[in-house]
Scaffold this motif. Structure first.
Motif, PDB file in Angstrom:
ATOM      1  N   UNK A   1     -61.242 -14.423  35.027  1.00  0.00           N
ATOM      2  CA  UNK A   1     -60.601 -15.641  35.533  1.00  0.00           C
ATOM      3  C   UNK A   1     -60.751 -15.730  37.049  1.00  0.00           C
ATOM      4  N   UNK A   2     -60.654 -14.593  37.730  1.00  0.00           N
ATOM      5  CA  UNK A   2     -60.768 -14.605  39.185  1.00  0.00           C
ATOM      6  C   UNK A   2     -62.171 -15.001  39.630  1.00  0.00           C
ATOM      7  N   UNK A   3     -63.185 -14.504  38.941  1.00  0.00           N
ATOM      8  CA  UNK A   3     -64.555 -14.868  39.316  1.00  0.00           C
ATOM      9  C   UNK A   3     -64.861 -16.330  39.017  1.00  0.00           C
ATOM     10  N   UNK A   4     -64.162 -16.884  38.039  1.00  0.00           N
ATOM     11  CA  UNK A   4     -64.360 -18.305  37.725  1.00  0.00           C
ATOM     12  C   UNK A   4     -63.560 -19.217  38.653  1.00  0.00           C
ATOM     13  N   UNK A   5     -62.431 -18.699  39.157  1.00  0.00           N
ATOM     14  CA  UNK A   5     -61.564 -19.491  40.035  1.00  0.00           C
ATOM     15  C   UNK A   5     -61.150 -18.639  41.240  1.00  0.00           C
ATOM     16  N   UNK A   6     -62.086 -18.314  42.124  1.00  0.00           N
ATOM     17  CA  UNK A   6     -61.739 -17.497  43.293  1.00  0.00           C
ATOM     18  C   UNK A   6     -60.811 -18.261  44.238  1.00  0.00           C
ATOM     19  N   UNK A   7     -59.933 -17.545  44.945  1.00  0.00           N
ATOM     20  CA  UNK A   7     -59.013 -18.240  45.870  1.00  0.00           C
ATOM     21  C   UNK A   7     -59.717 -18.911  47.038  1.00  0.00           C
ATOM     22  N   UNK A   8     -60.895 -18.441  47.391  1.00  0.00           N
ATOM     23  CA  UNK A   8     -61.673 -19.070  48.461  1.00  0.00           C
ATOM     24  C   UNK A   8     -63.152 -18.852  48.184  1.00  0.00           C
ATOM     25  N   UNK A   9     -63.985 -19.584  48.894  1.00  0.00           N
ATOM     26  CA  UNK A   9     -65.430 -19.491  48.685  1.00  0.00           C
ATOM     27  C   UNK A   9     -66.010 -18.174  49.179  1.00  0.00           C
TER      28      UNK A   9
ATOM     29  N   UNK B   1     -63.577  -5.982  43.473  1.00  0.00           N
ATOM     30  CA  UNK B   1     -63.542  -5.434  42.105  1.00  0.00           C
ATOM     31  C   UNK B   1     -62.885  -4.055  42.049  1.00  0.00           C
ATOM     32  N   UNK B   2     -62.553  -3.486  43.174  1.00  0.00           N
ATOM     33  CA  UNK B   2     -62.023  -2.125  43.210  1.00  0.00           C
ATOM     34  C   UNK B   2     -60.811  -1.945  42.291  1.00  0.00           C
ATOM     35  N   UNK B   3     -59.830  -2.822  42.389  1.00  0.00           N
ATOM     36  CA  UNK B   3     -58.593  -2.675  41.615  1.00  0.00           C
ATOM     37  C   UNK B   3     -58.756  -3.092  40.161  1.00  0.00           C
ATOM     38  N   UNK B   4     -59.906  -3.637  39.805  1.00  0.00           N
ATOM     39  CA  UNK B   4     -60.152  -4.069  38.417  1.00  0.00           C
ATOM     40  C   UNK B   4     -61.022  -3.076  37.655  1.00  0.00           C
ATOM     41  N   UNK B   5     -61.589  -2.101  38.344  1.00  0.00           N
ATOM     42  CA  UNK B   5     -62.521  -1.173  37.700  1.00  0.00           C
ATOM     43  C   UNK B   5     -61.769  -0.232  36.768  1.00  0.00           C
ATOM     44  N   UNK B   6     -62.098  -0.192  35.461  1.00  0.00           N
ATOM     45  CA  UNK B   6     -61.381   0.688  34.526  1.00  0.00           C
ATOM     46  C   UNK B   6     -61.470   2.165  34.889  1.00  0.00           C
ATOM     47  N   UNK B   7     -62.544   2.570  35.578  1.00  0.00           N
ATOM     48  CA  UNK B   7     -62.684   3.963  35.972  1.00  0.00           C
ATOM     49  C   UNK B   7     -62.019   4.300  37.290  1.00  0.00           C
ATOM     50  N   UNK B   8     -61.424   3.303  37.937  1.00  0.00           N
ATOM     51  CA  UNK B   8     -60.749   3.543  39.195  1.00  0.00           C
ATOM     52  C   UNK B   8     -61.629   3.244  40.391  1.00  0.00           C
ATOM     53  N   UNK B   9     -60.985   2.990  41.515  1.00  0.00           N
ATOM     54  CA  UNK B   9     -61.724   2.674  42.740  1.00  0.00           C
ATOM     55  C   UNK B   9     -62.519   3.869  43.254  1.00  0.00           C
ATOM     56  N   UNK B  10     -62.040   5.075  42.982  1.00  0.00           N
ATOM     57  CA  UNK B  10     -62.739   6.266  43.482  1.00  0.00           C
ATOM     58  C   UNK B  10     -64.151   6.368  42.932  1.00  0.00           C
TER      59      UNK B  10
END
Length: 206
Positions: free
Chosen positions: A90-98, A143-152
């Motif tokens: 949803x975020x990639x389809x409707x980003x808060x800014x360009x 995408x860091x906080x969305x990665x299932x494996x973690x940001x690390x």
């Protein structure tokens, strides 16, 4: 005259063995003394022998250490609420800014990214994290906080030319990178010599 009485027991069999009271006692039936005919060959052929499969040996069972690296399960982390794959879609389809997905300092057009600039964007000290996939450079920061494996796990390949793509193929080669990060595309990875052909793009990104 009375004939003498024979004191010896009369033999009633042809072998001449005296038959006493104990020898004439009938055999008990049932139990160990029952006389049953041996099973015929036909009866043994009617019942197939039982074939119980042997339990697999635990030493032969595959473990995560014996599996090839591409088949090992990836470690997942507990994502915060609102950071599921559907939320990212949803975020990639409707980003808060360009500029939210590609970066605030990136021009609207695709730019040439040399290795020196990629190394600069390593995701540390407030810098964006640049990742490379098949020669294209993406901004991994949103995408860091969305990665299932973690940001690390993403940070291991940030700012590096080949490490991110190697880890991606090793852990989950079936995942479609373009579908996930297509909106985060920044530019094309080029050599230092070819970087100067892009007028003004590199300075704007840095």
């Amino acid at each position: 005259m009375t004939p003498p009485t024979n004191t010896q027991p009369r033999n009633n069999n042809s072998l001449g063995i005296p038959q006493t009271a104990s020898s004439l006692r009938p055999l008990p039936t049932g139990g160990a003394y029952s006389l049953q005919p041996p099973p015929s060959l036909a009866s043994t052929l009617r019942t197939p022998p039982s074939r119980t499969p042997a339990a697999p040996s635990s030493s032969l069972a595959p473990t995560s250490s014996t599996l090839p690296s591409s088949a090992r399960p990836s470690k997942k982390v507990l994502l915060s609420p609102g950071h599921s794959p559907l939320d990212w879609a949803h975020l990639t389809s409707h980003p808060p800014s360009s500029t939210f997905l590609r970066g605030a300092d990136v021009p609207p057009n695709l730019i040439r990214v040399p290795p020196s600039l990629l190394k600069h964007h390593n995701g540390r000290k407030g810098k964006n994290a640049g990742g490379v996939w098949q020669g294209k450079v993406y901004n991994l920061t949103p995408y860091m906080d969305f990665h299932p494996g973690g940001a690390d796990q993403l940070m291991k390949g940030a700012g590096r030319e080949k490490e991110g793509e190697r880890l991606f193929l090793e852990i989950h080669p079936w995942v479609n990178w373009e579908n996930m990060l297509g909106e985060c595309l920044v530019g094309i990875l080029v050599s230092e010599e070819d970087a100067g052909k892009d007028e003004g793009g590199l300075e704007d990104m840095d």
